[in-house]
Design an enzyme around this catalytic site. Structure first.
Site, PDB file in Angstrom:
ATOM      1  CG  HIS A  55      53.331 129.878  75.801  1.00 37.21           C
ATOM      2  ND1 HIS A  55      53.554 129.258  74.597  1.00 37.21           N
ATOM      3  CD2 HIS A  55      52.013 129.782  76.032  1.00 37.21           C
ATOM      4  CE1 HIS A  55      52.417 128.804  74.117  1.00 37.21           C
ATOM      5  NE2 HIS A  55      51.455 129.102  74.985  1.00 37.21           N
ATOM      6  NE  ARG A  59      42.858 129.732  80.164  1.00 37.76           N
ATOM      7  CZ  ARG A  59      43.462 129.234  79.082  1.00 37.76           C
ATOM      8  NH1 ARG A  59      43.662 129.978  78.020  1.00 37.76           N
ATOM      9  NH2 ARG A  59      43.855 127.978  79.057  1.00 37.76           N
ATOM     10  CG  ASP A 149      49.672 129.343  72.154  1.00 32.00           C
ATOM     11  OD1 ASP A 149      50.221 128.430  71.530  1.00 32.00           O
ATOM     12  OD2 ASP A 149      49.140 129.187  73.261  1.00 32.00           O
ATOM     13  CG  ASP A 302      51.059 126.132  76.666  1.00 35.87           C
ATOM     14  OD1 ASP A 302      50.236 127.072  76.778  1.00 35.87           O
ATOM     15  OD2 ASP A 302      50.909 125.196  75.862  1.00 35.87           O
ATOM     16  CG  HIS A 306      41.545 124.670  80.657  1.00 40.57           C
ATOM     17  ND1 HIS A 306      41.005 125.564  79.769  1.00 40.57           N
ATOM     18  CD2 HIS A 306      42.633 124.152  80.042  1.00 40.57           C
ATOM     19  CE1 HIS A 306      41.731 125.594  78.660  1.00 40.57           C
ATOM     20  NE2 HIS A 306      42.742 124.742  78.803  1.00 40.57           N
TER      21      HIS A 306
HETATM   22  O1  DOR Z   1      47.200 122.947  75.640  1.00 40.10           O
HETATM   23  C1  DOR Z   1      47.069 124.090  75.241  1.00 40.10           C
HETATM   24  N1  DOR Z   1      46.299 124.973  75.901  1.00 40.10           N
HETATM   25  N2  DOR Z   1      47.690 124.457  74.129  1.00 40.10           N
HETATM   26  C2  DOR Z   1      47.451 125.641  73.536  1.00 40.10           C
HETATM   27  O2  DOR Z   1      48.022 125.909  72.524  1.00 40.10           O
HETATM   28  C3  DOR Z   1      46.490 126.589  74.126  1.00 40.10           C
HETATM   29  C4  DOR Z   1      46.319 126.350  75.561  1.00 40.10           C
HETATM   30  C5  DOR Z   1      45.113 127.031  76.137  1.00 40.10           C
HETATM   31  O3  DOR Z   1      44.872 128.218  75.837  1.00 40.10           O
HETATM   32  O4  DOR Z   1      44.421 126.410  76.937  1.00 40.10           O
HETATM   33 ZN    ZN Z   2      50.062 126.679  71.850  1.00 33.46          ZN
END
Ligand code: DOR
Ligand code: ZN
Length: 428
Positions: A55, A59, A149, A302, A306
């Site tokens: 996971h 991007r 997701d 995960d 960002h």
């Molecule tokens: O915190 C998260 N960020 N949860 C998700 O399910 C998606 C992910 C994202 O793509 O930033």
């Molecule tokens: Zn998720």
């Protein structure tokens, strides 16, 4: 090319030399010596199979300002990974053979880890029509994991249909378990703290309700279900029940859900905003125990980079998500190894063997043994260091571990016998 690793401790056990030749582990033994081989001094280092992430958000395409396949691959290699699954919520969405092949090819070009694309379950992640799952499976990217997701496949009839399709493809649906009607406007874990902080709550039941529904559907269809980023004690209970009934369900937990709690929201710092949200001490304890027991199969990062403008805002408008690749193993050492919950073989199982098996990856997740592909890492378990976000290879800076001291440093990573990381630095 030959590499001779001297004096490592495979799985933290007896000291041995490891010879890598032609992309494979050629020998493991005492006092190996090979003329012409590159020698790596691994005294005091633990050798583990290369990690596999189920996971990762890379991007690309679409938000190359936050991460690219190349920068994310470098972060992964530095974290000890040799394969990562790239999540489908890109722009355009990875819902066609064309997009998954593009991501796969970018991964090959970067050459630091095997980038394995995840295909979207529904067109545009919109939850309305199934994407071309078969075409993605048959493409050069050989997709086996399908996920919306970021969004839950909320429609139960569509979820059932998706399970039927992936069953025929030997694939798996990786569900982001969040009943959307219960999380409208949600900002953090729903409990006393959310009430006091004045932030809309994300109840544990929104996750547990979807997991309960989906294990019943997976059992009915006879298909494989994987549950992304399990975050509550109740979810662990439901998974234990489903597994005891023979349902083909697997689950992952993130490093941040193993370490952090909703207490982090107290300062309204959006670094700690994530979906699903950070939960309570009791949830963290249940997640650690579930991972130790094997009810939770895998640690998955995960990793969610960002850009600054999406993260350094007020809490309510910040995007959810945190970096994970470069610190995942350290967090597992802190929460699972140093606490006595997992030994190094357990770490290899939960971070390499089981995720590789869930993703149906060839050549990853294999034992450290002669004849196996030379995908491995060397870890200095004794070193402790304070995480400096400025020093990360990721293009983004949203690490929840900034300023935190963590144990364990990845010294080297090898992908098919070729070093991608040496002396703690990426080789390319
Ligand atoms: O915190 C998260 N960020 N949860 C998700 O399910 C998606 C992910 C994202 O793509 O930033
Ligand atoms: Zn998720």
């Amino acid at each position: 090319m030959s590499v001779l690793i001297k004096g490592a401790r495979p799985y933290g056990e007896d000291v041995a030399d490891i010879l890598l030749q032609d992309g494979r582990i050629a020998a493991i033994g005492d006092s190996l010596s090979v003329p012409g081989a590159d020698v790596v001094d691994a005294a005091g280092l633990v050798a583990l199979p290369g990690l596999v992430d189920l996971h990762t958000h890379l991007r690309e395409p679409g938000r190359e300002d936050a991460e690219t396949v190349e920068t994310g691959s470098r972060a992964a290699a530095l974290g000890g990974y040799t394969a990562v699954h790239a999540m489908a919520n890109t722009d355009p969405v990875a819902d066609t053979a064309g997009v998954v092949e593009q991501v796969w090819r970018l991964g090959q070009e970067a050459g630091l880890v095997d980038v394995v694309p995840v295909g979207a379950v529904t067109v545009g992640l919109a939850g309305e029509r199934l994407a071309e799952l078969g075409a993605m499976a048959d493409s050069a990217a050989r997709v086996r994991v399908f996920s919306d997701d970021g969004h839950c496949v909320a429609d139960p009839a569509l979820m059932r249909r998706a399970l039927e399709y992936v069953k025929a493809l030997d694939g798996v649906v990786a569900q982001h378990a969040e009943e959307p009607r219960l999380t409208v406007g949600a900002q953090m874990h729903e409990g006393d703290r959310s009430a006091r902080l004045g932030l809309t709550g994300w109840p544990a039941a929104a996750e547990e309700a979807i997991i309960a529904r989906d294990v019943l559907l997976a059992g009915h269809v006879g298909a494989r279900l994987h549950v992304c980023h399990v975050s509550t004690a109740g979810s662990v209970e439901i998974l234990r029940w489903a597994k005891s009934r023979g349902v083909q369900v697997t689950a992952e937990v993130t490093p941040h859900h193993l370490l952090l709690t909703d207490e982090c929201a107290e300062g309204y710092d959006p670094l700690f905003k994530v979906n699903p949200p950070l939960r309570t001490d009791a949830d963290v304890e249940a997640l650690r125990a579930g991972l130790a027991e094997g009810v939770i199969d895998a640690v998955a990062t995960d990793h969610a980079p960002h850009a600054v403008e999406d993260k350094e805002t007020e809490w309510a408008s910040a995007r959810p998500g945190m970096l994970g690749l470069e610190q995942a193993l350290s967090v597992v050492v802190a929460t699972m190894v140093d606490t006595g919950l997992l030994d190094w073989r357990g770490v290899a199982d939960r971070m390499s063997a089981r995720p590789a098996a869930i993703g149906r990856l060839d050549g990853h997740g294999r034992a450290l043994a002669p004849g196996e592909p030379a995908n491995l890492l060397l870890l200095d378990p004794g070193t402790r260091a304070v995480v400096d976000p400025a020093a990360l290879a990721s293009r983004s800076r949203n690490s929840p571990y900034a300023g935190r001291e963590l144990p364990g440093r990845v010294v080297a990573t090898f992908l098919r016998g070729v070093p991608t990381v040496l002396d703690g630095k990426a080789t390319r």
